[in-house]
Design a protein around this motif. Structure first.
Motif, PDB file in Angstrom:
ATOM      1  N   UNK A 250      82.651 134.697  55.018  1.00  0.00           N
ATOM      2  CA  UNK A 250      81.276 133.904  56.032  1.00  0.00           C
ATOM      3  C   UNK A 250      80.622 135.437  56.344  1.00  0.00           C
ATOM      4  N   UNK A 251      81.848 135.976  57.639  1.00  0.00           N
ATOM      5  CA  UNK A 251      81.888 136.113  59.057  1.00  0.00           C
ATOM      6  C   UNK A 251      81.391 137.593  57.749  1.00  0.00           C
ATOM      7  N   UNK A 252      82.064 138.365  56.940  1.00  0.00           N
ATOM      8  CA  UNK A 252      82.010 139.294  55.857  1.00  0.00           C
ATOM      9  C   UNK A 252      80.493 139.097  55.697  1.00  0.00           C
ATOM     10  N   UNK A 253      80.169 138.077  54.704  1.00  0.00           N
ATOM     11  CA  UNK A 253      78.638 137.891  54.740  1.00  0.00           C
ATOM     12  C   UNK A 253      77.954 138.193  56.296  1.00  0.00           C
ATOM     13  N   UNK A 254      77.621 137.468  57.011  1.00  0.00           N
ATOM     14  CA  UNK A 254      76.795 137.549  58.190  1.00  0.00           C
ATOM     15  C   UNK A 254      77.022 139.523  58.282  1.00  0.00           C
ATOM     16  N   UNK A 255      78.215 139.725  58.751  1.00  0.00           N
ATOM     17  CA  UNK A 255      77.739 141.575  59.407  1.00  0.00           C
ATOM     18  C   UNK A 255      77.383 142.458  57.890  1.00  0.00           C
ATOM     19  N   UNK A 256      76.969 141.720  57.117  1.00  0.00           N
ATOM     20  CA  UNK A 256      76.298 142.595  56.159  1.00  0.00           C
ATOM     21  C   UNK A 256      74.550 142.088  55.967  1.00  0.00           C
ATOM     22  N   UNK A 257      74.450 140.966  56.762  1.00  0.00           N
ATOM     23  CA  UNK A 257      73.356 140.340  56.528  1.00  0.00           C
ATOM     24  C   UNK A 257      72.742 140.531  57.548  1.00  0.00           C
ATOM     25  N   UNK A 619      79.202 115.916  51.369  1.00  0.00           N
ATOM     26  CA  UNK A 619      80.175 117.323  51.720  1.00  0.00           C
ATOM     27  C   UNK A 619      79.992 118.498  52.884  1.00  0.00           C
ATOM     28  N   UNK A 620      78.334 118.257  53.388  1.00  0.00           N
ATOM     29  CA  UNK A 620      78.370 119.644  53.717  1.00  0.00           C
ATOM     30  C   UNK A 620      79.135 119.129  55.100  1.00  0.00           C
ATOM     31  N   UNK A 621      78.643 117.996  55.845  1.00  0.00           N
ATOM     32  CA  UNK A 621      79.848 116.869  57.279  1.00  0.00           C
ATOM     33  C   UNK A 621      80.576 117.259  57.069  1.00  0.00           C
ATOM     34  N   UNK A 622      81.840 117.435  56.020  1.00  0.00           N
ATOM     35  CA  UNK A 622      83.200 117.514  56.045  1.00  0.00           C
ATOM     36  C   UNK A 622      83.286 119.022  56.179  1.00  0.00           C
ATOM     37  N   UNK A 623      82.648 120.019  55.227  1.00  0.00           N
ATOM     38  CA  UNK A 623      82.525 121.285  55.613  1.00  0.00           C
ATOM     39  C   UNK A 623      82.398 121.643  57.589  1.00  0.00           C
ATOM     40  N   UNK A 624      81.170 121.294  58.039  1.00  0.00           N
ATOM     41  CA  UNK A 624      81.364 121.791  59.142  1.00  0.00           C
ATOM     42  C   UNK A 624      82.381 121.085  60.105  1.00  0.00           C
ATOM     43  N   UNK A 625      83.158 119.782  59.968  1.00  0.00           N
ATOM     44  CA  UNK A 625      84.319 119.509  61.007  1.00  0.00           C
ATOM     45  C   UNK A 625      85.354 120.487  60.426  1.00  0.00           C
ATOM     46  N   UNK A 626      85.773 121.379  59.591  1.00  0.00           N
ATOM     47  CA  UNK A 626      87.351 121.899  59.224  1.00  0.00           C
ATOM     48  C   UNK A 626      86.665 123.446  59.357  1.00  0.00           C
ATOM     49  N   UNK A 627      85.634 123.964  58.957  1.00  0.00           N
ATOM     50  CA  UNK A 627      84.798 124.899  59.217  1.00  0.00           C
ATOM     51  C   UNK A 627      83.310 125.095  60.267  1.00  0.00           C
ATOM     52  N   UNK A 628      83.661 124.722  61.069  1.00  0.00           N
ATOM     53  CA  UNK A 628      82.159 124.934  62.217  1.00  0.00           C
ATOM     54  C   UNK A 628      81.615 125.737  62.382  1.00  0.00           C
ATOM     55  N   UNK A 629      82.239 127.049  62.455  1.00  0.00           N
ATOM     56  CA  UNK A 629      81.621 128.171  62.884  1.00  0.00           C
ATOM     57  C   UNK A 629      81.163 129.019  61.299  1.00  0.00           C
ATOM     58  N   UNK A 630      81.437 128.608  60.293  1.00  0.00           N
ATOM     59  CA  UNK A 630      80.593 129.178  59.107  1.00  0.00           C
ATOM     60  C   UNK A 630      79.888 128.476  58.396  1.00  0.00           C
ATOM     61  N   UNK A 631      79.556 127.202  58.946  1.00  0.00           N
ATOM     62  CA  UNK A 631      79.348 126.283  58.841  1.00  0.00           C
ATOM     63  C   UNK A 631      77.326 126.196  59.044  1.00  0.00           C
ATOM     64  N   UNK A 632      77.639 126.629  59.978  1.00  0.00           N
ATOM     65  CA  UNK A 632      76.313 127.678  60.549  1.00  0.00           C
ATOM     66  C   UNK A 632      75.765 128.445  59.886  1.00  0.00           C
ATOM     67  N   UNK A 633      76.427 129.600  58.938  1.00  0.00           N
ATOM     68  CA  UNK A 633      75.887 130.291  58.385  1.00  0.00           C
ATOM     69  C   UNK A 633      74.442 130.220  57.340  1.00  0.00           C
ATOM     70  N   UNK A 634      73.675 131.146  57.969  1.00  0.00           N
ATOM     71  CA  UNK A 634      72.883 131.357  56.368  1.00  0.00           C
ATOM     72  C   UNK A 634      73.288 130.533  55.294  1.00  0.00           C
ATOM     73  N   UNK A 635      74.317 131.598  54.820  1.00  0.00           N
ATOM     74  CA  UNK A 635      74.655 131.397  53.279  1.00  0.00           C
ATOM     75  C   UNK A 635      75.115 129.671  52.671  1.00  0.00           C
ATOM     76  N   UNK A 636      75.480 128.969  53.579  1.00  0.00           N
ATOM     77  CA  UNK A 636      75.998 127.729  53.607  1.00  0.00           C
ATOM     78  C   UNK A 636      74.796 126.482  53.760  1.00  0.00           C
ATOM     79  N   UNK A 637      73.826 127.045  54.884  1.00  0.00           N
ATOM     80  CA  UNK A 637      72.651 126.440  54.843  1.00  0.00           C
ATOM     81  C   UNK A 637      71.740 126.903  54.067  1.00  0.00           C
ATOM     82  N   UNK A 638      72.049 127.463  52.868  1.00  0.00           N
ATOM     83  CA  UNK A 638      71.175 127.493  51.741  1.00  0.00           C
ATOM     84  C   UNK A 638      71.397 126.614  50.335  1.00  0.00           C
TER      85      UNK A 638
END
Length: 639
Positions: A250-257, A619-638
């Motif tokens: 997710x960090x790699x995707x955000x760097x490009x994006x 499931x998104x709530x569980x994702x945010x719980x385990x990967x809080x920083x990644x959950x904010x990514x536009x890729x995840x939000x979409x």
């Protein structure tokens, strides 16, 4: 040039430019091998300089002795092709030396296959006029400046220097990592580091695969450096590589994006996006990126434009390879073969593509059809080295009939290693040949790990415990396998099972299956039918497209509630490809539940396929719980 213990490469370097330069200046910083003897065959201008942990000082010593009009800087592990060095000389013949200009060329770095980039390219300043006040500064990753402090303009030239010094065996042999880090440590103790210094330290640590240590330095350079600096793009690329190494997709995707949007049409950046999407389980989107990367690379090649931003391998080869592997994983073998064919038409020496082509063709085609196809594509029968390579590949993949076809065309069995000869005897179920090969070499002591593994298999298939004692017992790679076979072949221990042997049992059982030693496999499987072994076997069989036994084992595990997380994930993907989405979602949810911290790809795949808004939200709530920083990514939000 400056050199130290460069006997492996120096002759190649000097030969490549010998007829195109007027003089060679070689400064030796303490060689203890044949480096200076090799240099003397090309030049008398060889000077000694005591190494003081300062590349700039050594470079400047070399400049003191140069009498020519123009300076070209090379390292011993570099070389130039004739078109480039001739073109450079012709260009400089029409230039007037001036302190206002320094010339930049491209250095093409060859990397090991373990580094996904394969080849990278870096712009670097290597040509400038002599006696005009140019000097080097900085003790490592030295830079050119004018002693007067004046500025100069950089002119980019279309010439290349080829560099093999980043190959891992070269780095290890010359202790380059230790040497470079000792210089960086001296710098850190003496002075405050600037953004460029942090970038160079970060890139060094990245090459050493110390991702967690590299990232803070790269981020400082990223936050404090100037985007117009020539090193800034390489810093971004190294950050991208570190994120991929660390599986921080997710960090790699955000760097490009967010920070590389002006480069997203480059084939290598599109390919990285494809790698990220594949790693997150978004196969359809990944395939789209990879197809676009391939098309763009072809278009750029046709127009004679730069094929890649940094990595030609990621621009040209890797999109085709990843498309082939992705279609293979989806059991779309026709598309897989199509992309492998494109790869091999571009480079008929791509051994990895050869292996994959034979592996995929072996699933459904006869040996005669495979050999005919490979002959049309690669002209195998007309090239003895290709015949040898295909024999080795066929043996390794367990295709006995295809191996026999190429074995009949070998000049001698001696072109095969002992392990390959033993494996072929196992494939052919030929005890006499196996024993003959073994006894011919046993007097020398069996020290090759691959051969020892074949002896272990042979001893199990033919119940010959005495063969185990012919092997070197100190081989750490195979010591557990030797102990496992010894225990297995002792009648008094036949009913005992040691769980510590489960990994080696899985490996040996799968090898027996691939070698089609069905009777031996069947006699052993019941003795090693722990949940761990059965899960691993099922996953190995599925990866090799032995779907029927894989599904039998999965069903057994499902009936006994013993599926592990990897098996659940594989079953989820299988059901998704078959259009059975509800079943797939159940297996993804189970895979997530079986792991204390589940990989983010499992959440993403679940959310991608789930159509129920309530279930997806949970499931998104569980994702945010385990990967809080990644959950904010536009890729995840979409999703």
């Amino acid at each position: 040039m400056i050199v130290k213990n460069e006997e492996q490469f120096l002759e190649r370097c000097l030969k490549s430019v010998n007829q195109w330069v007027d003089e060679m200046i070689v400064v030796d910083t303490g060689s203890t091998d044949r480096t200076k003897d090799i240099a003397r065959a090309f030049t008398d201008n060889i000077y000694d300089f005591k190494w003081i942990n300062d590349f700039a000082a050594a470079r400047n010593e070399a400049l003191k002795h140069a009498s020519g009009t123009w300076i070209l800087i090379l390292d011993a592990d570099e070389y130039m092709e004739e078109n480039d060095i001739r073109g450079l000389r012709d260009f400089l013949a029409g230039e007037k030396p001036s302190s206002k200009f320094v010339y930049r060329v491209t250095v093409r770095n060859f990397m090991d296959s373990s580094n996904h980039t394969g080849i990278s390219e870096s712009p670097i300043l290597r040509i400038f006029p002599n006696r005009m006040g140019f000097e080097y500064y900085r003790p490592i990753h030295e830079q050119i400046r004018l002693s007067s402090g004046s500025s100069y303009e950089i002119i980019a030239l279309p010439f290349q220097i080829l560099h093999s010094g980043y190959l891992e065996h070269v780095v290890a042999a010359q202790n380059k990592h230790d040497r470079n880090m000792s210089i960086f440590e001296q710098m850190m103790s003496r002075t405050k580091l600037n953004a460029y210094d942090h970038s160079m330290i970060g890139q060094q640590l990245s090459m050493m695969r110390k991702s967690e240590e590299a990232l803070p330095h790269l981020k400082i350079a990223f936050e404090n450096g100037s985007k117009s600096s020539p090193w800034y793009l390489n810093n971004l690329w190294t950050m991208l590589d570190v994120y991929l190494q660390s599986q921080k997709y997710i960090e790699a995707w955000s760097l490009i994006d967010e920070h590389m949007t002006e480069y997203t049409d480059y084939p290598d950046i599109r390919c990285v996006r494809g790698i990220i999407l594949l790693s997150l389980g978004l196969r359809e989107q990944a395939k789209q990126e990879l197809v676009l990367a391939h098309r763009e690379a072809e278009n750029r090649a046709r127009l004679n434009h730069n094929i890649a931003l940094v990595s030609p391998n990621l621009g040209m080869r890797m999109p085709l390879w990843l498309l082939a592997v992705t279609f293979e994983n989806e059991n779309n073998f026709q598309s897989c073969i199509h992309y492998l064919t494109l790869l091999l038409r571009a480079d008929d020496q791509d051994i990895e593509a050869w292996v994959k082509m034979v592996e995929v063709l072996s699933l459904n085609e006869s040996a005669a059809n495979i050999a005919a196809f490979l002959n049309r594509l690669l002209h195998v029968d007309a090239a003895p080295q290709k015949v040898i390579a295909m024999a080795k590949i066929s043996i390794s993949l367990g295709n006995q009939q295809l191996a026999q076809y190429y074995m009949n065309r070998l000049p001698s069995l001696d072109v095969l290693s002992l392990s390959e000869q033993l494996r072929y005897a196992l494939l052919s179920k030929n005890l006499t040949v196996f024993e003959q090969c073994l006894m011919n070499r046993a007097s020398d002591g069996l020290t090759d790990s691959a051969a020892v593994k074949m002896v272990i298999l042979g001893s199990i298939v033919w119940s010959r415990p005495e063969w185990i004692e012919l092997c070197n017992q100190t081989l750490t790679d195979e010591s557990i396998g030797l102990q496992f076979a010894r225990n297995l072949l002792q009648p008094d221990r036949a009913g005992q099972r040691d769980p510590s042997f489960d990994p080696v049992a899985t490996d040996l059982l799968s090898q027996l299956y691939f070698l089609k030693a069905w009777d031996t496999f069947d006699s052993l499987i019941d003795r090693f039918s722990s949940a761990a072994v059965i899960n691993q076997l099922a996953n190995v069989f599925l990866a090799k497209h032995f779907v029927q036994p894989a599904m039998q084992y999965y069903q057994h595990l499902l009936d006994h509630n013993e599926l592990d997380a990897t098996s659940c994930e594989n079953l989820a993907l299988l059901h998704a490809m078959d259009g059975k989405i509800e079943e797939a979602l159940e297996f993804w949810e189970q895979a997530i539940s079986l792991r204390p911290e589940a990989p983010i790809r499992l959440f993403i795949q679940y959310c991608f396929y789930c159509k129920d808004s309530h279930d997806k939200s949970e499931m998104k709530a569980r994702l945010a719980e385990q990967h809080p920083n990644d959950a904010k990514s536009a890729l995840i939000q979409g999703l």
